[in-house]
Scaffold this motif. Structure first.
Motif, PDB file in Angstrom:
ATOM      1  N   GLN A 136       0.824  -1.204   0.000  1.00 16.78           N
ATOM      2  CA  GLN A 136       0.000   0.000   0.000  1.00 16.78           C
ATOM      3  C   GLN A 136       0.865   1.263   0.000  1.00 16.78           C
ATOM      4  O   GLN A 136       0.496   2.278  -0.560  1.00 16.78           O
ATOM      5  CB  GLN A 136      -0.857  -0.063   1.261  1.00 16.78           C
ATOM      6  CG  GLN A 136      -1.954   0.947   1.327  1.00 16.78           C
ATOM      7  CD  GLN A 136      -2.613   0.898   2.701  1.00 16.78           C
ATOM      8  OE1 GLN A 136      -2.050   0.352   3.662  1.00 16.78           O
ATOM      9  NE2 GLN A 136      -3.800   1.457   2.780  1.00 16.78           N
ATOM     10  N   VAL A 174      -2.869 -12.251  -6.612  1.00 17.44           N
ATOM     11  CA  VAL A 174      -4.132 -11.533  -6.841  1.00 17.44           C
ATOM     12  C   VAL A 174      -4.258 -10.373  -5.862  1.00 17.44           C
ATOM     13  O   VAL A 174      -4.644  -9.256  -6.235  1.00 17.44           O
ATOM     14  CB  VAL A 174      -5.354 -12.490  -6.709  1.00 17.44           C
ATOM     15  CG1 VAL A 174      -6.664 -11.712  -6.741  1.00 17.44           C
ATOM     16  CG2 VAL A 174      -5.321 -13.529  -7.808  1.00 17.44           C
ATOM     17  N   SER A 175      -3.874 -10.623  -4.626  1.00 20.77           N
ATOM     18  CA  SER A 175      -3.950  -9.559  -3.636  1.00 20.77           C
ATOM     19  C   SER A 175      -3.065  -8.379  -4.040  1.00 20.77           C
ATOM     20  O   SER A 175      -3.441  -7.214  -3.853  1.00 20.77           O
ATOM     21  CB  SER A 175      -3.533 -10.106  -2.268  1.00 20.77           C
ATOM     22  OG  SER A 175      -3.432  -9.056  -1.356  1.00 20.77           O
ATOM     23  N   THR A 176      -1.916  -8.675  -4.617  1.00 24.30           N
ATOM     24  CA  THR A 176      -1.024  -7.603  -5.078  1.00 24.30           C
ATOM     25  C   THR A 176      -1.720  -6.761  -6.143  1.00 24.30           C
ATOM     26  O   THR A 176      -1.658  -5.527  -6.120  1.00 24.30           O
ATOM     27  CB  THR A 176       0.277  -8.206  -5.650  1.00 24.30           C
ATOM     28  OG1 THR A 176       0.869  -9.029  -4.659  1.00 24.30           O
ATOM     29  CG2 THR A 176       1.250  -7.122  -6.072  1.00 24.30           C
ATOM     30  N   ASP A 177      -2.404  -7.430  -7.063  1.00 22.93           N
ATOM     31  CA  ASP A 177      -3.155  -6.713  -8.107  1.00 22.93           C
ATOM     32  C   ASP A 177      -4.187  -5.774  -7.519  1.00 22.93           C
ATOM     33  O   ASP A 177      -4.341  -4.642  -7.954  1.00 22.93           O
ATOM     34  CB  ASP A 177      -3.920  -7.731  -8.980  1.00 22.93           C
ATOM     35  CG  ASP A 177      -3.095  -8.163 -10.173  1.00 22.93           C
ATOM     36  OD1 ASP A 177      -2.305  -7.322 -10.655  1.00 22.93           O
ATOM     37  OD2 ASP A 177      -3.241  -9.322 -10.606  1.00 22.93           O
ATOM     38  N   VAL A 178      -4.906  -6.278  -6.531  1.00 23.59           N
ATOM     39  CA  VAL A 178      -5.994  -5.492  -5.956  1.00 23.59           C
ATOM     40  C   VAL A 178      -5.447  -4.277  -5.213  1.00 23.59           C
ATOM     41  O   VAL A 178      -5.922  -3.162  -5.387  1.00 23.59           O
ATOM     42  CB  VAL A 178      -6.857  -6.366  -5.014  1.00 23.59           C
ATOM     43  CG1 VAL A 178      -7.912  -5.531  -4.317  1.00 23.59           C
ATOM     44  CG2 VAL A 178      -7.498  -7.506  -5.791  1.00 23.59           C
ATOM     45  N   VAL A 179      -4.391  -4.492  -4.424  1.00 21.08           N
ATOM     46  CA  VAL A 179      -3.846  -3.389  -3.628  1.00 21.08           C
ATOM     47  C   VAL A 179      -3.228  -2.323  -4.530  1.00 21.08           C
ATOM     48  O   VAL A 179      -3.276  -1.134  -4.230  1.00 21.08           O
ATOM     49  CB  VAL A 179      -2.811  -3.905  -2.595  1.00 21.08           C
ATOM     50  CG1 VAL A 179      -2.124  -2.757  -1.892  1.00 21.08           C
ATOM     51  CG2 VAL A 179      -3.492  -4.809  -1.582  1.00 21.08           C
ATOM     52  N   LYS A 180      -2.688  -2.750  -5.654  1.00 19.79           N
ATOM     53  CA  LYS A 180      -1.980  -1.779  -6.499  1.00 19.79           C
ATOM     54  C   LYS A 180      -2.910  -0.701  -7.040  1.00 19.79           C
ATOM     55  O   LYS A 180      -2.485   0.417  -7.327  1.00 19.79           O
ATOM     56  CB  LYS A 180      -1.191  -2.527  -7.571  1.00 19.79           C
ATOM     57  CG  LYS A 180      -1.588  -2.471  -8.988  1.00 19.79           C
ATOM     58  CD  LYS A 180      -0.535  -3.188  -9.801  1.00 19.79           C
ATOM     59  CE  LYS A 180      -1.132  -4.129 -10.835  1.00 19.79           C
ATOM     60  NZ  LYS A 180      -0.234  -5.142 -11.316  1.00 19.79           N
ATOM     61  N   GLN A 181      -4.198  -1.023  -7.133  1.00 19.14           N
ATOM     62  CA  GLN A 181      -5.152  -0.030  -7.624  1.00 19.14           C
ATOM     63  C   GLN A 181      -5.150   1.237  -6.760  1.00 19.14           C
ATOM     64  O   GLN A 181      -5.228   2.329  -7.259  1.00 19.14           O
ATOM     65  CB  GLN A 181      -6.580  -0.589  -7.600  1.00 19.14           C
ATOM     66  CG  GLN A 181      -6.709  -1.986  -8.123  1.00 19.14           C
ATOM     67  CD  GLN A 181      -7.025  -2.009  -9.589  1.00 19.14           C
ATOM     68  OE1 GLN A 181      -7.670  -1.110 -10.081  1.00 19.14           O
ATOM     69  NE2 GLN A 181      -6.554  -3.020 -10.292  1.00 19.14           N
TER      70      GLN A 181
END
Ligand code: UDP
Length: 700
Positions: A136, A174-181
């Protein structure tokens, strides 16, 4: 500007902003400069950003009893080295210093135990949470997934079947993808699996073949290998694949036998103290008349415990790794024995993983903040010739290390485990950028013996002065808490000599008089004196140096990245409003010298990005401006190995290969890397991925 705008009219404008290139301004504008959250208007200029960082990091020293005016003087020094682009801290420090978000470090290693969650907070889903908090705020995370039992293994609590480490890695991805937003920059991960793991083959292929460009896109992956394994590869012998599921041995605190077997611990770095401790902890007999039991003996025990799933030929496993790396760039290798052998505070435990780009091998929960010196700035030209401004370099190192040490105190840590581990060892990582441009300015081709010698000498100089500064800081502020003057390993004692590097790579030649003279000052450095001082006064940081990729900060500094060669001399960039031709400014300078700076020539260069094969170019230009894919792999490796000898952490480097190189080249590079004593290795064959970030020449 005074005569354009009128004297004093632009007093808020700082001429130092004119040092920044167009690309630097674009990068700063997009991510770094602070905005008012309500109006979204910018509230700082680049110089104000450097000022914010300098002020925030200097203010830490009030806590150590410095007066207001001393702190102000330090702030000026910090500001000066940053605003002159001689040194820049890593991205999170630039972005977050003095703001509400307070993570200032780029590198983290988070442990993952074989449990959903644990009271200590190091189970699989605890690690996932820690990762999200770090991403984050712009940090990168590394994990060793080897403790997770392989797929198909039993799960006692549910009487079910384990899904295995690779399946859990997908969740992290997948979690990395979501947080990167919502985050400030793309989160990056390193996933490590050690070569003894029963699921190693799935891991090796998890990003290649039909999974290439599809799976685990936010991960770099690396196989942790041991000397024991590499020797078996050379001999074509069998190695066991093991399940790490705990099969406790009665009377022991921990299944040490299995640990030993699976880690193939090499005798040299298993020091007596560790062995004594093991014995105390539960009677696991490691010593046979003060000798360590052999790997084979340990394996026999593991076999009896049912921990060995099957045996595999080391050579064929290695070939699978090579084939996959040739296909997609993943996996790289981490040389776990070398990492631990040269870990200065080895007595704190074993390192099993690194941060995403490999420059920071870290203990569980440790973090490290980085910063890099812009080498290009220290080349001076006079009528009498070119020289390196060693005094200026030493002075910059002094303030850079001090600034990085202050980052540890100024940091706001997302978890208490990270804070504890980081403050216990106080690791900082001073690295470099602009090596390629330094070499060009000195007239030395990147792929030459002189260049390797220069790397070796400059690395040694930087290490010496960074270490010396850390001793000075210890005098003032105390040593890192885990400092043990007797057990601390001085890495220069295990640095390989320059000649050894040439020998391994079979590169012939000797450094010239010119480069020897340029770097003669380095030969006078006295490391034994340094050791005496360390023992007498202590040491502030357990590691001081690290060579990071400097992906973004090198753009801000307007120089070449890290220790890499130039990537392309000219290229065409497609942006929303049209196509632009971009040309390397140093290359343009040289074209001007030879009166070749006309649009026709530049357009021709932009078509391939290179001039190596261009017979119309003067030979000097062709030699000096060899780009990443023209440099033979041996020279890529030699630079990495030269920097690694004088580095107490890791050296991030990509061995760029031409697209037509066969898998045998990857094999040769991986084997040579092990012998050269680098801590890890990554290759990338041109065009081997569909979504390559930068193409050289015209974007195809
Ligand atoms: N990093 C990251 N995400 C990124 C780039 C970098 O998490 O998009 C982390 C990662 O740990 C990497 C480290 O930052 O190894 C240093 O990378 P680099 O030197 O390129 O960072 P810079 O300070 O130039 O932005």
């Amino acid at each position: 500007y005074n005569h354009v705008y009128g004297k004093g009219k632009w007093k808020d404008f700082d001429p130092k902003d004119l040092l920044l290139t167009y690309n630097a301004l674009k990068v700063l504008e997009a991510r770094y400069l602070l905005k008012d959250p309500n109006t979204l208007r910018y509230i700082e200029t680049p110089q104000m950003m450097f000022r914010r960082v300098a002020k925030y990091l200097a203010s830490v020293e009030l806590k150590y009893g410095k007066s207001e005016s001393e702190v102000k003087a330090l702030e000026e020094k910090f500001y000066e080295i940053m605003s002159n682009l001689r040194f820049l801290p890593n991205t999170p420090t630039l972005m977050n210093s003095g703001t509400r978000l307070g993570i200032l470090s780029a590198c983290f290693v988070i442990p993952v135990r074989d449990s959903m969650t644990t009271p200590e907070g190091d189970g699989i889903y605890d690690a996932l949470r820690a990762m999200a908090l770090v991403h984050q705020q712009g940090g990168g995370t590394g994990f060793d997934f080897s403790e997770l039992r392989p797929k198909g293994d039993v799960v006692a609590s549910t009487a079910g079947v384990a899904s295995g480490p690779v399946s859990f890695m997908k969740i992290f991805d997948v979690s990395t993808d979501v947080v990167k937003q919502g985050g400030k920059r793309r989160g990056a991960n390193m996933g490590v699996m050690h070569v003894w793991h029963a699921e190693i083959e799935d891991f090796i292929n998890s990003k290649s073949g039909k999974l290439k460009d599809v799976q685990l896109q936010n991960f770099n992956i690396s196989v942790g290998v041991y000397d024991y394994f590499m020797e078996k590869v050379e001999r074509g012998e069998e190695v066991p694949l093991i399940t790490p599921r705990k099969t406790r041995i009665p009377g022991t605190d921990h299944d040490y036998y299995i640990n030993k077997a699976r880690n193939y611990m090499s005798e040299e770095w298993v020091q007596e103290e560790i062995l004594n401790e093991l014995e105390e902890k539960g009677g696991a007999v490691w010593l046979d008349e003060s000798k360590i039991i052999t790997v084979d003996e340990a394996l026999a025990i593991a076999e009896k415990e049912g921990a060995i799933i099957r045996w595999i030929n080391a050579r064929s496993l290695f070939e699978e790794i090579v084939k996959s790396a040739w296909d997609s760039g993943d996996p790289g290798l981490l040389f776990i024995d070398e990492i631990n052998r040269r870990h200065p505070v080895w007595y704190l435990g074993k390192i099993n993983a690194t941060n995403p780009c490999g420059e920071e091998p870290l203990l569980p929960w440790e973090s490290c903040n980085l910063g890099s010196i812009n080498l290009e700035k220290f080349v001076k030209e006079t009528e009498n010739g070119k020289y390196i401004d060693w005094d200026g370099l030493a002075e910059t190192i002094k303030y850079a290390v001090r600034l990085l040490d202050n980052v540890i105190d100024a940091n706001k840590y997302p978890l208490k485990q990270i804070e504890q581990a980081t403050k216990n060892t106080r690791k900082v990582g001073l690295g470099v950028m602009g090596l390629a441009r330094m070499l060009i300015r000195l007239g030395i081709p990147y792929d030459s013996v002189d260049a390797i010698y220069l790397s070796y000498q400059v690395a040694k100089f930087i290490y010496y002065h960074a270490f010396k500064t850390s001793i000075e800081l210890a005098k003032e502020k105390g040593s890192f808490p885990a400092y043990d003057p007797l057990r601390y390993h001085d890495i220069w004692e295990s640095a390989r000599p320059f000649e050894y590097l040439l020998e391994v790579t079979k590169v012939e030649g000797k450094p010239s008089e010119y480069v020897r003279k340029l770097t003669a000052i380095v030969d006078k450095l006295d490391f034994s004196e340094l050791k005496a001082e360390r023992i007498k006064y202590g040491l502030r940081n357990s590691t001081v140096v690290s060579v990071a990729p400097t992906g973004t900060i090198s753009i801000i500094a307007g120089t070449s990245s890290s220790i890499e060669p130039l990537f392309a001399l000219a290229f065409i960039r497609n942006v929303a409003v049209g196509k632009f031709m971009e040309i390397d400014p140093l290359f343009l300078e040289y074209l001007r010298k030879y009166e070749l700076d006309n649009p026709e020539v530049v357009k021709k260069v932009a078509e391939t990005g290179t001039v190596g094969e261009n017979m119309f170019m003067p030979a000097t230009i062709r030699k000096l401006f060899r780009t990443a894919h023209e440099v033979p792999p041996e020279f890529h490796l030699l630079h990495q190995a030269a920097w690694q000898q004088w580095n107490d952490s890791g050296t991030s480097k990509t061995i760029n290969l031409r697209s037509e190189e066969p898998p045998e080249t990857v094999e040769r590079v991986y084997l040579m890397a092990w012998k050269l004593g680098v801590k890890g290795i990554t290759v990338y064959r041109d065009k081997s991925k569909s979504q390559q970030v930068i193409y050289f020449g015209i974007k195809k």
